[in-house]
Write a protein that holds these residues in place. Structure first.
Motif, PDB file in Angstrom:
ATOM      1  N   MET A   1       0.862  -1.057   0.005  1.00  0.00           N
ATOM      2  CA  MET A   1      -0.030  -0.110   0.119  1.00  0.00           C
ATOM      3  C   MET A   1       0.830   1.320  -0.004  1.00  0.00           C
ATOM      4  SD  MET A   1      -2.936   1.159   2.703  1.00  0.00           S
ATOM      5  CE  MET A   1      -4.154   1.821   1.892  1.00  0.00           C
ATOM      6  N   LYS A   2       0.490   2.343  -0.840  1.00  0.00           N
ATOM      7  CA  LYS A   2       1.378   3.449  -0.902  1.00  0.00           C
ATOM      8  C   LYS A   2       0.878   4.305   0.232  1.00  0.00           C
ATOM      9  CE  LYS A   2       0.428   4.201  -5.383  1.00  0.00           C
ATOM     10  NZ  LYS A   2       0.097   4.976  -6.773  1.00  0.00           N
ATOM     11  N   GLY A   3       2.217   5.065   0.837  1.00  0.00           N
ATOM     12  CA  GLY A   3       1.781   5.902   1.949  1.00  0.00           C
ATOM     13  C   GLY A   3       1.234   7.154   1.299  1.00  0.00           C
ATOM     14  N   ILE A   4       0.466   7.774   1.924  1.00  0.00           N
ATOM     15  CA  ILE A   4      -0.357   9.062   1.541  1.00  0.00           C
ATOM     16  C   ILE A   4       0.335  10.275   2.684  1.00  0.00           C
ATOM     17  CG2 ILE A   4      -2.382  10.244   0.869  1.00  0.00           C
ATOM     18  CD1 ILE A   4      -3.499   7.683   0.323  1.00  0.00           C
ATOM     19  N   GLY A   5       1.031  11.272   1.950  1.00  0.00           N
ATOM     20  CA  GLY A   5       1.298  12.218   3.105  1.00  0.00           C
ATOM     21  C   GLY A   5       2.110  11.984   4.316  1.00  0.00           C
ATOM     22  N   ASP A   7       0.915  10.672   7.003  1.00  0.00           N
ATOM     23  CA  ASP A   7       0.394   9.467   7.729  1.00  0.00           C
ATOM     24  C   ASP A   7       0.722   8.057   6.919  1.00  0.00           C
ATOM     25  OD1 ASP A   7      -1.533   9.826   5.647  1.00  0.00           O
ATOM     26  OD2 ASP A   7      -3.086  10.009   7.043  1.00  0.00           O
ATOM     27  N   GLY A   8       1.672   8.148   5.996  1.00  0.00           N
ATOM     28  CA  GLY A   8       1.985   6.858   5.333  1.00  0.00           C
ATOM     29  C   GLY A   8       2.423   5.593   5.974  1.00  0.00           C
ATOM     30  N   GLU A   9       3.301   6.112   7.356  1.00  0.00           N
ATOM     31  CA  GLU A   9       3.758   4.770   8.058  1.00  0.00           C
ATOM     32  C   GLU A   9       2.757   4.277   8.962  1.00  0.00           C
ATOM     33  OE1 GLU A   9       6.607   3.444   8.838  1.00  0.00           O
ATOM     34  OE2 GLU A   9       7.571   4.467   7.283  1.00  0.00           O
ATOM     35  N   TYR A  10       1.736   5.183   9.155  1.00  0.00           N
ATOM     36  CA  TYR A  10       0.298   4.622   9.722  1.00  0.00           C
ATOM     37  C   TYR A  10      -0.336   3.475   9.204  1.00  0.00           C
ATOM     38  CZ  TYR A  10      -4.496   4.632  11.879  1.00  0.00           C
ATOM     39  OH  TYR A  10      -5.487   4.145  11.928  1.00  0.00           O
ATOM     40  N   TRP A  11      -0.655   4.010   7.654  1.00  0.00           N
ATOM     41  CA  TRP A  11      -1.331   2.759   6.943  1.00  0.00           C
ATOM     42  C   TRP A  11      -0.557   1.659   6.512  1.00  0.00           C
ATOM     43  CZ3 TRP A  11      -6.241   3.657   7.141  1.00  0.00           C
ATOM     44  CH2 TRP A  11      -6.665   5.037   7.414  1.00  0.00           C
ATOM     45  N   ALA A  12       0.895   1.895   6.283  1.00  0.00           N
ATOM     46  CA  ALA A  12       1.953   0.867   5.960  1.00  0.00           C
ATOM     47  C   ALA A  12       1.732  -0.258   7.277  1.00  0.00           C
ATOM     48  CB  ALA A  12       3.094   1.278   5.747  1.00  0.00           C
ATOM     49  N   ALA A  13       1.769   0.193   8.452  1.00  0.00           N
ATOM     50  CA  ALA A  13       1.596  -0.652   9.696  1.00  0.00           C
ATOM     51  C   ALA A  13       0.587  -1.347   9.705  1.00  0.00           C
ATOM     52  CB  ALA A  13       2.079   0.404  11.091  1.00  0.00           C
ATOM     53  N   LEU A  19      -0.079  -1.295  14.805  1.00  0.00           N
ATOM     54  CA  LEU A  19      -0.347   0.214  15.130  1.00  0.00           C
ATOM     55  C   LEU A  19       0.912   1.027  15.460  1.00  0.00           C
ATOM     56  CD1 LEU A  19      -2.620   2.225  15.189  1.00  0.00           C
ATOM     57  CD2 LEU A  19      -2.933   1.799  17.600  1.00  0.00           C
ATOM     58  N   LYS A  20       1.030   1.945  14.549  1.00  0.00           N
ATOM     59  CA  LYS A  20       1.982   2.634  14.916  1.00  0.00           C
ATOM     60  C   LYS A  20       1.448   4.227  14.919  1.00  0.00           C
ATOM     61  CE  LYS A  20       6.016   0.331  13.093  1.00  0.00           C
ATOM     62  NZ  LYS A  20       7.085   0.438  12.025  1.00  0.00           N
ATOM     63  N   MET A  21       1.991   4.855  15.677  1.00  0.00           N
ATOM     64  CA  MET A  21       1.850   6.408  16.063  1.00  0.00           C
ATOM     65  C   MET A  21       2.906   7.240  15.872  1.00  0.00           C
ATOM     66  SD  MET A  21      -1.613   6.445  16.342  1.00  0.00           S
ATOM     67  CE  MET A  21      -2.130   7.989  16.759  1.00  0.00           C
ATOM     68  N   GLN A  22       2.668   8.572  15.479  1.00  0.00           N
ATOM     69  CA  GLN A  22       4.003   9.458  15.292  1.00  0.00           C
ATOM     70  C   GLN A  22       4.425  10.292  16.613  1.00  0.00           C
ATOM     71  OE1 GLN A  22       3.621  13.138  13.128  1.00  0.00           O
ATOM     72  NE2 GLN A  22       4.719  12.311  11.488  1.00  0.00           N
ATOM     73  N   ARG A  23       5.497  10.522  16.831  1.00  0.00           N
ATOM     74  CA  ARG A  23       5.871  10.835  18.068  1.00  0.00           C
ATOM     75  C   ARG A  23       7.268  11.735  17.821  1.00  0.00           C
ATOM     76  NH1 ARG A  23       7.153   8.683  24.250  1.00  0.00           N
ATOM     77  NH2 ARG A  23       6.648  10.387  25.269  1.00  0.00           N
ATOM     78  N   CYS A  24       7.141  13.157  18.077  1.00  0.00           N
ATOM     79  CA  CYS A  24       8.263  14.132  18.028  1.00  0.00           C
ATOM     80  C   CYS A  24       9.547  13.617  18.515  1.00  0.00           C
ATOM     81  CB  CYS A  24       7.705  15.605  18.368  1.00  0.00           C
ATOM     82  SG  CYS A  24       8.838  16.849  18.090  1.00  0.00           S
ATOM     83  N   ASP A  25      10.566  13.682  17.852  1.00  0.00           N
ATOM     84  CA  ASP A  25      11.821  13.517  18.530  1.00  0.00           C
ATOM     85  C   ASP A  25      12.241  14.696  19.455  1.00  0.00           C
ATOM     86  OD1 ASP A  25      11.752  11.125  17.166  1.00  0.00           O
ATOM     87  OD2 ASP A  25      13.019  11.338  15.594  1.00  0.00           O
ATOM     88  N   HIS A  49       6.185   4.971  16.292  1.00  0.00           N
ATOM     89  CA  HIS A  49       6.307   3.725  17.223  1.00  0.00           C
ATOM     90  C   HIS A  49       5.417   3.016  17.330  1.00  0.00           C
ATOM     91  CE1 HIS A  49       9.695   6.389  19.106  1.00  0.00           C
ATOM     92  NE2 HIS A  49       8.987   7.354  18.538  1.00  0.00           N
ATOM     93  N   GLU A  50       5.446   1.757  17.523  1.00  0.00           N
ATOM     94  CA  GLU A  50       4.456   0.901  17.505  1.00  0.00           C
ATOM     95  C   GLU A  50       3.901   0.887  18.989  1.00  0.00           C
ATOM     96  OE1 GLU A  50       3.675  -4.014  16.988  1.00  0.00           O
ATOM     97  OE2 GLU A  50       5.707  -3.039  16.206  1.00  0.00           O
ATOM     98  N   VAL A  51       2.570   0.722  18.819  1.00  0.00           N
ATOM     99  CA  VAL A  51       1.824   0.824  20.072  1.00  0.00           C
ATOM    100  C   VAL A  51       0.995  -0.104  20.141  1.00  0.00           C
ATOM    101  CG1 VAL A  51       2.249   3.118  20.644  1.00  0.00           C
ATOM    102  CG2 VAL A  51       0.293   2.796  19.381  1.00  0.00           C
TER     103      VAL A  51
END
Length: 141
Positions: A1-5, A7-13, A19-25, A49-51
């Motif tokens: 599946m292609k990532g869109i914008g 949130d691509g990592e969310y959909w790929a996971a 389930l992966k969510m984004q966190r600021c480094d 990060h996987e949650v």
């Protein structure tokens, strides 16, 4: 599946059953929806990060119309907004596993990613179920 914008990592996971969510480094703030740049500190460095897909029902509604999308849930079905335990309280939408269950605000639930097909494209979602392995509503608070 292609990532869109962003949130691509969310959909790929989700496509991999995770389930992966984004966190600021920079500041550690959880971002959802996903962003390119953190609104809290301005950092461009974001990581995924996987949650555990667990949390509490924040809101819910029962739908009596199928909207044309294929699903194995009979009408009526229950859509829920769940506040995640391990991602700074960010909220995700999904459907409840059974429409005959009377959901409650604060009810503990856990999810499994689903992949259905709609018009030849994958349709990824979260299917939430009551989480019997954790405390019931109101216990331990």
């Amino acid at each position: 599946m292609k990532g869109i914008g962003a949130d691509g990592e969310y959909w790929a996971a989700l496509a991999q059953g995770k389930l992966k969510m984004q966190r600021c480094d920079g500041c550690g703030h959880w971002n959802w929806p996903a962003v390119w740049r953190c609104g809290e500190c301005g950092s461009w460095e974001q990581s995924w990060h996987e949650v555990e897909p667990r949390g509490r029902i924040y809101s819910w509604t029962r739908s009596w119309y199928d909207f044309g999308a294929p699903r194995d849930l009979p009408v009526p079905y229950v859509s829920v907004v769940v506040e995640l335990d391990g991602a700074g309280g960010k909220r995700l939408l999904g459907t409840l596993d059974t429409s005959d269950l009377e959901p409650a605000i604060g009810q503990r639930v856990s999810a499994r990613p689903r992949a259905d097909e709609f018009e030849g494209e994958p349709l990824l979602s979260l299917r939430w179920s009551p989480d019997h392995s954790t405390l019931a509503v109101g216990e331990g608070r």
